[in-house]
Design a protein around this motif. Structure first.
Motif, short mmCIF file in Angstrom:
data_model
loop_
_atom_site.label_atom_id
_atom_site.label_comp_id
_atom_site.label_asym_id
_atom_site.label_seq_id
_atom_site.Cartn_x
_atom_site.Cartn_y
_atom_site.Cartn_z
N ASP A 25 14.79 5.11 -0.42
CA ASP A 25 15.42 5.61 -1.64
C ASP A 25 14.33 5.88 -2.66
O ASP A 25 13.68 4.93 -3.13
N PRO A 26 14.08 7.14 -3.01
CA PRO A 26 12.95 7.43 -3.91
C PRO A 26 13.09 6.78 -5.28
O PRO A 26 12.09 6.59 -5.97
N LYS A 27 14.31 6.40 -5.65
CA LYS A 27 14.50 5.77 -6.96
C LYS A 27 14.02 4.31 -6.96
O LYS A 27 13.63 3.79 -7.98
N THR A 28 14.07 3.68 -5.79
CA THR A 28 13.74 2.24 -5.75
C THR A 28 12.57 1.88 -4.84
O THR A 28 12.15 0.73 -4.79
N TYR A 29 12.04 2.87 -4.13
CA TYR A 29 10.94 2.58 -3.21
C TYR A 29 9.66 2.28 -3.99
O TYR A 29 9.03 3.19 -4.53
N THR A 71 0.81 -1.23 0.00
CA THR A 71 0.00 0.00 0.00
C THR A 71 0.85 1.28 0.00
O THR A 71 0.66 2.17 -0.84
N PHE A 72 1.77 1.41 0.94
CA PHE A 72 2.49 2.69 1.08
C PHE A 72 3.48 2.93 -0.06
O PHE A 72 3.50 4.03 -0.63
N PRO A 73 4.30 1.92 -0.44
CA PRO A 73 5.19 2.17 -1.58
C PRO A 73 4.43 2.39 -2.89
O PRO A 73 4.92 3.07 -3.79
N ARG A 74 3.24 1.81 -3.01
CA ARG A 74 2.46 2.03 -4.24
C ARG A 74 1.93 3.47 -4.28
O ARG A 74 2.03 4.15 -5.29
N LYS A 75 1.40 3.92 -3.15
CA LYS A 75 0.89 5.29 -3.10
C LYS A 75 2.04 6.28 -3.37
O LYS A 75 1.92 7.19 -4.20
N ILE A 76 3.14 6.08 -2.69
CA ILE A 76 4.24 7.04 -2.78
C ILE A 76 5.09 6.80 -4.03
O ILE A 76 5.44 7.74 -4.75
N GLY A 77 5.41 5.53 -4.30
CA GLY A 77 6.30 5.21 -5.43
C GLY A 77 5.62 5.36 -6.77
O GLY A 77 6.14 6.02 -7.67
N LYS A 78 4.44 4.75 -6.90
CA LYS A 78 3.76 4.81 -8.20
C LYS A 78 2.99 6.12 -8.39
O LYS A 78 3.23 6.86 -9.34
N TYR A 79 2.07 6.40 -7.44
CA TYR A 79 1.15 7.52 -7.69
C TYR A 79 1.81 8.89 -7.55
O TYR A 79 1.43 9.83 -8.25
N ALA A 80 2.79 9.00 -6.62
CA ALA A 80 3.45 10.31 -6.46
C ALA A 80 4.71 10.41 -7.32
O ALA A 80 4.80 11.25 -8.21
N ILE A 81 5.68 9.52 -7.08
CA ILE A 81 6.99 9.67 -7.72
C ILE A 81 6.91 9.38 -9.22
O ILE A 81 7.43 10.15 -10.04
N GLU A 82 6.24 8.30 -9.61
CA GLU A 82 6.19 7.94 -11.04
C GLU A 82 5.12 8.73 -11.80
O GLU A 82 5.39 9.35 -12.81
N ASP A 83 3.87 8.67 -11.31
CA ASP A 83 2.76 9.27 -12.06
C ASP A 83 2.58 10.76 -11.80
O ASP A 83 1.97 11.46 -12.60
N GLY A 84 3.06 11.24 -10.66
CA GLY A 84 2.88 12.65 -10.33
C GLY A 84 1.43 13.06 -10.12
O GLY A 84 1.08 14.24 -10.21
N LEU A 85 0.57 12.10 -9.79
CA LEU A 85 -0.84 12.44 -9.55
C LEU A 85 -0.97 13.33 -8.32
O LEU A 85 -1.78 14.27 -8.30
N VAL A 86 -0.20 13.00 -7.30
CA VAL A 86 -0.10 13.85 -6.11
C VAL A 86 1.38 14.12 -5.88
O VAL A 86 2.23 13.38 -6.38
N THR A 87 1.69 15.17 -5.14
CA THR A 87 3.10 15.45 -4.88
C THR A 87 3.64 14.45 -3.86
O THR A 87 2.87 13.83 -3.11
#
Ligand SMILES: [Zn+2]
Length: 519
Positions: free
Chosen positions: A468-472, A416-432
């Motif tokens: 690590d924001p690159k791999t989280y 849950t948490f790495p998906r929200k932060i890794g995918k939705y924020a860092i990769e997709d930029g949907l939220v900061t």
């Protein structure tokens, strides 16, 4: 002999680590403090179970230095909505590895109305054996109702209601943070609004929270949210909508109306919040998914008799058929079915084809054999995204303690948490990134009115994550869910590193039971 000494040394280290006498300085990282403000370069000094300093930290004698270059430091994640209740009491489950490895440092149990009724006894058991994550419990409406009046489909007598009020009051005195309901589940589903409002009043007197798996997450979504707000208002409680969604194709798009409704209530001064897991599939029992609640009253024996009853049987069959028609059967996958593990991971349509039966026959066969857990692909990505952007929606898993095995559970317990932060924020930029971190730390702390946790601040408890924001990222998938999150370097719980330099430390159990102290 040398091996024995080494063994003793490692054993004594594990014990000495709790409580820690050590101090750590994480240097030169990007700090996200949980407030939603943009991150900035800085250091964090952890001393004992607290943060001693956040910002620029000078030389500290005897501190373990951690190079934070390129890494993010943020508060440990607080999962408002889990079903870790019994899992945390297990020998292995106490380590709560699938949460710790995400950076989650506090889990809330007692959700959807289910879990231990005697909170005091539950807390003692958790404390006796130790836990890796901190734990917060809610009073459980369904379990309380079941204890007082069984699985009866009727209103309580005055005496029964008084008993339930007494149990809620005791739970709040023992330290639960509020009351949860699960209004699609038996027997909570048989409670009318006034019964729950009466119990909410008890919670309100203690300053607690009303958290609800609302009565309808599909066609009746808005009415169900209105009911939750009404209960909270009558009980003088903050209102929290658990795992908010719009479930079933016919209700897709209603997230917009749900957001408007909640924001209107918030404008009027009612504290209404929600949480969400970042996936388009939900997970619960097959029975709760396909059999209407009015057919699920009474004992297991009565339920089984009803499935074969000449009057009720065909009605149940028709209701199941209606849910499974069209794409319905394809959307429902078996997660756990002890009777036939070969079906785990497969959807009802595929099983039916292989068995040369109808999906309805398969579903009824499973129910007759004691039921199954399912994963249901019932949401649209658009609705998930509408909710995710709201500043009052926290991130929460709705998962539980998992042990790798042949079951095929929902990946949310691991990701849950790495998906929200890794995918939705860092990769997709949907939220900061700062918003995604806030939704997982400061916001849930505010919703719980938790003091001294949820933010990076001096004197706050050192529940701290370094990733690590690159791999989280989440690595658990619907096909292969038993996979731990990647990219977490350090996880401190009350100052003790339970993940140290990327390695999980399974014997460290520094988590605490957090008790509500009243308003
Ligand atoms: Zn629920």
């Amino acid at each position: 002999m040398i091996r024995l000494v080494a063994l003793l040394l490692s054993a004594s280290f594990a014990i000495a680590a709790d409580p820690p006498k050590t101090s750590y300085v994480i240097r030169g990282a990007t700090l996200h403090d949980g407030s939603g403000k943009a991150g900035h370069k800085g250091d964090v000094h952890i001393r004992g179970d607290r943060m001693a300093a956040v910002g620029a930290v000078g030389k500290v004698a005897d501190a373990t230095e951690i190079d934070g270059t390129g890494l993010v430091v943020c508060p440990g994640f607080i999962d408002l909505h889990t079903h870790c209740d019994s899992g945390l009491l297990g020998k292995v489950g106490r380590a709560n590895k699938n949460y710790i490895t995400q950076g989650c440092t506090t889990v809330v149990t007692g959700n959807c109305g289910s879990g231990p009724v005697d909170a005091g006894a539950y807390f003692k058991k958790l404390e006796a054996g130790g836990i890796a994550t901190n734990e917060i419990h809610l009073a459980t409406h369904n379990s309380i109702r079941e204890q007082v009046m069984g699985n009866a489909n009727r209103a309580p007598t005055a005496e029964e209601l008084a008993k339930m009020e007494g149990l809620v009051d005791q739970a709040m005195k023992d330290g639960t943070f509020g009351l949860s309901t699960g209004l699609i589940y038996t027997p909570g589903t048989y409670a009318k609004t006034d019964e729950i409002a009466a119990l909410a009043k008890v919670v309100g007197r203690h300053g607690g929270l009303y958290a609800s798996h609302i009565r309808d997450e599909s066609a009746g979504l808005l009415t169900a949210i209105e009911e939750a707000v009404k209960i909270g208002t009558e009980g003088s409680c903050r209102v929290h909508v658990s795992h908010i969604k719009a479930s079933g194709k016919s209700s897709w798009g209603t997230s917009v109306g749900a957001v408007e409704l909640i924001e209107a209530a918030r404008k009027k001064g009612t504290e209404v919040t929600a949480d969400q897991y970042p996936y388009i599939a939900s997970s619960t029992s097959l029975g709760a998914t396909v059999v209407p609640t009015r057919y699920r009253a009474g004992t297991k024996k009565e339920y089984l008799a009803r499935l074969n009853d000449p009057t009720a049987g065909p009605k149940i069959r028709a209701a199941v058929e209606a849910t499974l028609k069209g794409e319905g059967a394809k959307r429902i996958r078996i997660a756990r079915y002890a009777k036939n593990p070969m079906w785990q991971g497969k959807d009802l349509a595929a099983i039916a084809e292989r068995e040369k039966k109808s999906p309805t026959d398969i579903a009824l066969e499973i129910e007759r054999n004691g039921g199954a857990q399912v994963v249901n692909f019932g949401m649209s990505e658009d609705d998930v995204r509408v909710y995710m952007k709201r500043p009052w929606v926290a991130t929460a898993s709705d998962g539980g303690v998992q042990t790798p095995g042949d079951t095929v559970p929902h990946p949310r317990s691991y990701g849950t948490f790495p998906r929200k932060i890794g995918k939705y924020a860092i990769e997709d930029g949907l939220v900061t990134l700062e918003a995604a971190i806030r939704s997982s730390s400061g916001l849930p702390a505010d919703i719980l009115k938790l003091t001294h946790r949820g933010y990076l601040k001096p004197d706050y408890f050192a529940d701290v994550v370094v990733f690590d924001p690159k791999t989280y990222r989440d690595t658990a998938t619907f096909e292969k869910p038993h996979q731990y999150a990647a990219g977490v370097k350090w996880v401190f719980v009350n100052g003790v590193p339970v993940v140290a330099d990327g390695k999980h430390q399974p014997t460290r159990l520094p988590g605490k039971v957090l008790r509500w102290k009243g308003k």
